[in-house]
Motif scaffolding. Structure first.
Motif, PDB file in Angstrom:
ATOM      1  N   UNK A  20       4.471   1.148   2.078  1.00  0.00           N
ATOM      2  CA  UNK A  20       6.317   0.392   0.916  1.00  0.00           C
ATOM      3  C   UNK A  20       6.453   1.882   1.596  1.00  0.00           C
ATOM      4  N   UNK A  21       7.789   1.787   2.080  1.00  0.00           N
ATOM      5  CA  UNK A  21       9.055   2.524   2.748  1.00  0.00           C
ATOM      6  C   UNK A  21       8.270   4.178   1.875  1.00  0.00           C
ATOM      7  N   UNK A  22       8.273   5.195   2.906  1.00  0.00           N
ATOM      8  CA  UNK A  22       7.747   6.253   1.934  1.00  0.00           C
ATOM      9  C   UNK A  22       6.433   6.555   2.463  1.00  0.00           C
ATOM     10  N   UNK A  23       6.171   5.896   2.555  1.00  0.00           N
ATOM     11  CA  UNK A  23       4.316   5.968   2.800  1.00  0.00           C
ATOM     12  C   UNK A  23       4.598   7.190   3.635  1.00  0.00           C
ATOM     13  N   UNK A  27       4.915   9.449   8.321  1.00  0.00           N
ATOM     14  CA  UNK A  27       5.811   8.232   7.676  1.00  0.00           C
ATOM     15  C   UNK A  27       6.416   7.324   7.600  1.00  0.00           C
ATOM     16  N   UNK A  28       5.962   6.135   6.420  1.00  0.00           N
ATOM     17  CA  UNK A  28       7.005   5.192   6.849  1.00  0.00           C
ATOM     18  C   UNK A  28       8.718   4.806   6.697  1.00  0.00           C
ATOM     19  N   UNK A  29       8.987   4.404   7.113  1.00  0.00           N
ATOM     20  CA  UNK A  29      10.635   4.326   7.900  1.00  0.00           C
ATOM     21  C   UNK A  29      11.242   3.435   6.491  1.00  0.00           C
ATOM     22  N   UNK A  30      11.715   3.671   6.169  1.00  0.00           N
ATOM     23  CA  UNK A  30      13.111   2.755   5.421  1.00  0.00           C
ATOM     24  C   UNK A  30      12.802   1.579   6.126  1.00  0.00           C
ATOM     25  N   UNK A  45       0.786  -1.031   0.059  1.00  0.00           N
ATOM     26  CA  UNK A  45      -0.173   0.332  -0.242  1.00  0.00           C
ATOM     27  C   UNK A  45       0.995   1.270  -0.032  1.00  0.00           C
ATOM     28  N   UNK A  46       0.271   2.374  -0.437  1.00  0.00           N
ATOM     29  CA  UNK A  46       1.005   3.294  -0.543  1.00  0.00           C
ATOM     30  C   UNK A  46      -0.018   4.348   1.109  1.00  0.00           C
ATOM     31  N   UNK A  47      -0.290   4.044   1.402  1.00  0.00           N
ATOM     32  CA  UNK A  47      -1.406   5.043   2.935  1.00  0.00           C
ATOM     33  C   UNK A  47      -2.123   4.295   3.162  1.00  0.00           C
TER      34      UNK A  47
END
Length: 199
Positions: A135-138, A196-199, A108-110
């Protein structure tokens, strides 16, 4: 099913039929919060704890016809109310617990979550599960259509320092669960924390 799940289902199940009538003016606040996610055409988004699906129409508008919108909730009566309101046309509805989402990792993106965090039996673990599927950055949006103080007054209770949604509690909780808080707003007419989703 755990006692926590049973309590949540009983609480929301008994209120599902008239939930939207109790809070008729929340639509614009939901739309404004969804806009804060910065979704694009074709994005994939989860409404975690979607309830009657009030966020599904603005989420669908944000991601367009090529995007994916999933609404997940633990309470069957809430999902039935979403279907009666026709919101199942805006997203796929899943009867599931956010502790074990039937979704692929990083798919997912968000994630949009209205009123969810206060009902999580294991906030750190549940937020890690939300991070797993993004996903990372989501992006994650924790939202409520009124702020913490206004909600406490509505519920006739005192606002206490241990409130999970207080910034000094929420920021380390998110940071320890795979998220980095990027914005925090707690006003009478809305609560919104973005991460934000961490890497």
């Amino acid at each position: 099913m755990s006692d926590d799940h049973t309590r949540v289902q009983e609480f929301f199940g008994s209120r599902a039929a008239d939930w939207d009538r109790r809070f008729p003016g929340d639509g614009p606040a939901y739309a404004a919060a969804v806009a804060e996610l910065g979704l694009r055409e074709g994005d994939r988004v989860l409404d975690a704890g979607c309830g009657t699906g009030r966020a599904l129409p603005p989420l669908r508008t944000a991601v367009g016809p090529t995007g994916l919108v999933v609404g997940a909730d633990l309470t069957p009566a809430m999902l039935q109310a979403a279907v009666r309101a026709g919101r199942d046309r805006d997203g796929q509805l899943l009867l599931t617990d956010v502790s074990t989402l039937p979704l692929r990792s990083r798919s997912l993106d968000a994630v949009f979550a209205a009123g969810l965090v206060a009902h999580l039996p294991d906030p750190a673990g549940n937020l890690r599960e939300l991070a797993r599927v993004v996903r990372p950055g989501g992006v994650l949006a924790l939202f409520h259509p009124i702020g913490r103080a206004a909600l406490a007054a509505r519920q006739k209770r005192q606002l206490t320092p241990d409130d999970l949604r207080a910034e000094h509690n929420l920021r380390p909780l998110l940071n320890g669960s795979g998220w980095a808080m990027t914005a925090y707003v707690d006003e009478d007419n809305r609560f919104l924390a973005l991460a934000t989703r961490a890497g």
